[in-house]
Design a protein around this motif. Sequence first.
Motif, PDB file in Angstrom:
ATOM      1  N   GLY A  40       0.794  -1.232   0.000  1.00 33.05           N
ATOM      2  CA  GLY A  40       0.000   0.000   0.000  1.00 33.05           C
ATOM      3  C   GLY A  40       0.824   1.278   0.000  1.00 33.05           C
ATOM      4  O   GLY A  40       0.280   2.355   0.283  1.00 33.05           O
ATOM      5  N   ARG A  41       2.126   1.176  -0.304  1.00 31.96           N
ATOM      6  CA  ARG A  41       2.961   2.365  -0.311  1.00 31.96           C
ATOM      7  C   ARG A  41       3.889   2.356  -1.540  1.00 31.96           C
ATOM      8  O   ARG A  41       4.232   1.288  -2.064  1.00 31.96           O
ATOM      9  CB  ARG A  41       3.815   2.458   0.963  1.00 31.96           C
ATOM     10  CG  ARG A  41       2.999   2.491   2.247  1.00 31.96           C
ATOM     11  CD  ARG A  41       3.878   2.705   3.460  1.00 31.96           C
ATOM     12  NE  ARG A  41       4.374   4.085   3.527  1.00 31.96           N
ATOM     13  CZ  ARG A  41       3.685   5.104   4.037  1.00 31.96           C
ATOM     14  NH1 ARG A  41       2.461   4.917   4.518  1.00 31.96           N
ATOM     15  NH2 ARG A  41       4.211   6.317   4.088  1.00 31.96           N
ATOM     16  N   LEU A  42       4.253   3.559  -2.003  1.00 33.88           N
ATOM     17  CA  LEU A  42       5.293   3.677  -3.011  1.00 33.88           C
ATOM     18  C   LEU A  42       6.641   3.634  -2.316  1.00 33.88           C
ATOM     19  O   LEU A  42       6.855   4.356  -1.333  1.00 33.88           O
ATOM     20  CB  LEU A  42       5.171   5.012  -3.759  1.00 33.88           C
ATOM     21  CG  LEU A  42       4.249   5.074  -4.987  1.00 33.88           C
ATOM     22  CD1 LEU A  42       4.371   6.444  -5.641  1.00 33.88           C
ATOM     23  CD2 LEU A  42       4.561   3.980  -5.995  1.00 33.88           C
ATOM     24  N   ALA A  43       7.552   2.824  -2.828  1.00 31.80           N
ATOM     25  CA  ALA A  43       8.874   2.705  -2.247  1.00 31.80           C
ATOM     26  C   ALA A  43       9.918   2.800  -3.367  1.00 31.80           C
ATOM     27  O   ALA A  43       9.636   2.468  -4.527  1.00 31.80           O
ATOM     28  CB  ALA A  43       9.039   1.394  -1.497  1.00 31.80           C
ATOM     29  N   MET A  44      11.108   3.244  -3.014  1.00 38.53           N
ATOM     30  CA  MET A  44      12.197   3.361  -3.984  1.00 38.53           C
ATOM     31  C   MET A  44      13.372   2.513  -3.517  1.00 38.53           C
ATOM     32  O   MET A  44      13.768   2.576  -2.356  1.00 38.53           O
ATOM     33  CB  MET A  44      12.632   4.823  -4.121  1.00 38.53           C
ATOM     34  CG  MET A  44      13.373   5.094  -5.427  1.00 38.53           C
ATOM     35  SD  MET A  44      13.904   6.831  -5.603  1.00 38.53           S
ATOM     36  CE  MET A  44      12.522   7.728  -4.911  1.00 38.53           C
ATOM     37  N   HIS A  45      13.906   1.736  -4.443  1.00 33.09           N
ATOM     38  CA  HIS A  45      15.026   0.859  -4.114  1.00 33.09           C
ATOM     39  C   HIS A  45      16.177   1.083  -5.083  1.00 33.09           C
ATOM     40  O   HIS A  45      15.984   1.527  -6.205  1.00 33.09           O
ATOM     41  CB  HIS A  45      14.602  -0.609  -4.196  1.00 33.09           C
ATOM     42  CG  HIS A  45      13.504  -0.969  -3.229  1.00 33.09           C
ATOM     43  ND1 HIS A  45      13.702  -1.121  -1.879  1.00 33.09           N
ATOM     44  CD2 HIS A  45      12.177  -1.191  -3.445  1.00 33.09           C
ATOM     45  CE1 HIS A  45      12.554  -1.426  -1.297  1.00 33.09           C
ATOM     46  NE2 HIS A  45      11.617  -1.477  -2.214  1.00 33.09           N
ATOM     47  N   ARG A  46      17.375   0.746  -4.639  1.00 34.86           N
ATOM     48  CA  ARG A  46      18.562   0.775  -5.481  1.00 34.86           C
ATOM     49  C   ARG A  46      18.990  -0.660  -5.759  1.00 34.86           C
ATOM     50  O   ARG A  46      19.322  -1.395  -4.840  1.00 34.86           O
ATOM     51  CB  ARG A  46      19.699   1.555  -4.781  1.00 34.86           C
ATOM     52  CG  ARG A  46      19.436   3.041  -4.754  1.00 34.86           C
ATOM     53  CD  ARG A  46      20.308   3.775  -3.758  1.00 34.86           C
ATOM     54  NE  ARG A  46      20.103   5.209  -3.863  1.00 34.86           N
ATOM     55  CZ  ARG A  46      19.062   5.865  -3.358  1.00 34.86           C
ATOM     56  NH1 ARG A  46      18.127   5.192  -2.714  1.00 34.86           N
ATOM     57  NH2 ARG A  46      18.947   7.162  -3.496  1.00 34.86           N
ATOM     58  N   ARG A  47      18.961  -1.018  -7.019  1.00 39.75           N
ATOM     59  CA  ARG A  47      19.225  -2.421  -7.391  1.00 39.75           C
ATOM     60  C   ARG A  47      20.391  -2.487  -8.346  1.00 39.75           C
ATOM     61  O   ARG A  47      20.571  -1.623  -9.173  1.00 39.75           O
ATOM     62  CB  ARG A  47      17.983  -3.044  -8.046  1.00 39.75           C
ATOM     63  CG  ARG A  47      16.793  -3.130  -7.078  1.00 39.75           C
ATOM     64  CD  ARG A  47      15.570  -3.688  -7.777  1.00 39.75           C
ATOM     65  NE  ARG A  47      14.456  -3.800  -6.843  1.00 39.75           N
ATOM     66  CZ  ARG A  47      13.207  -4.054  -7.218  1.00 39.75           C
ATOM     67  NH1 ARG A  47      12.922  -4.215  -8.505  1.00 39.75           N
ATOM     68  NH2 ARG A  47      12.258  -4.169  -6.326  1.00 39.75           N
TER      69      ARG A  47
END
Length: 328
Positions: free
Chosen positions: A321-328
């Motif tokens: 239910g949330r927008l999240a940002m990841h570094r991949r």
Amino acid sequence: MPETQSVLEIRQAVRAWLGGYAPERAIAVALSGGPDSLALTAAAALEADSVDALIVDHQLQAGSARVAAEAAATALRLGCRSAHVLAVEVGTDGGLEAAARQARYAALDAARDGLPVLLGHTLDDQAETVLLGLARGSGGRSIQGMAVYAEPWGRPLLGVRRAVTRRFCADADLAPHEDPHNSAPEFARVRLRHEVLPLLEDVLGGGVGPALARTAEQLREDGAVLDELAKELLEAARSHRTEPVTSADEDTLAIEILATAPAALRRRAIRAWLLAGGAKALTDKHLRAVDALVTAWRGQGGVAVGGGSAGIRLVAGREHGRLAMHRR
């Protein structure tokens, strides 16, 4: 300095800018040697208490060092406190125009010593910028044009026509340098200047340049209000939580809050969030793809956006239910 109409118009424009944005009246000026920046430098030397001239040598043409040295000498004759030639290496990313612009602004920022830097952009430059932004089709932000002041860059001449700066130089007996790149048809802005805008003026009966500049100003005013409302939305989406905060989701956004907001505010909020997370060179396609995670989610995966570092990319996704940002 003769008190001709062109001289008075440019001096008044510089004086008004100083009164609004630099009350300490100490500034730097980016001087290329062309008529716009030369007229600006001459007027600034008369109106400001201290002026440092910054001359960028892009080293792209034979004799560029001589042109830069002559511009520096002219700045000192006009009364500038100092004149510094900044030699830069222009890369290739984004094409010659973009690479030269990036190198120029980086050099000016490094050399300004905390002072605002005045740039010689005129009303005609503003009109060209609006048309280029319109062609990109990436929304109102792309056709807002250039700001009168976006720290540290100041543009006192956005209300002045290019013809006035040329007349200023003639009236003041100044000999501007004519950059061959300003007439090279391989550059889109040059063709706009010499082909598209004259044609529009002819077809529409004149007044196109000022009309485009007015449009940019109105959109910038509207955009400032929308950005402030989007900032409030972004903070609300960050702070709205149904579970305790953990180190893994410190800067995530509540889908529930974003989904109920107007599209113009929601996309502005998402754009600000992405930029704060390290995204670069965001396109409308990127933004709409992330927006679809909020408004049209059907289980699709994350959206890769420009940014990150070598071997690492930024990916925005929907999680719990949330927008999240990841570094991949």
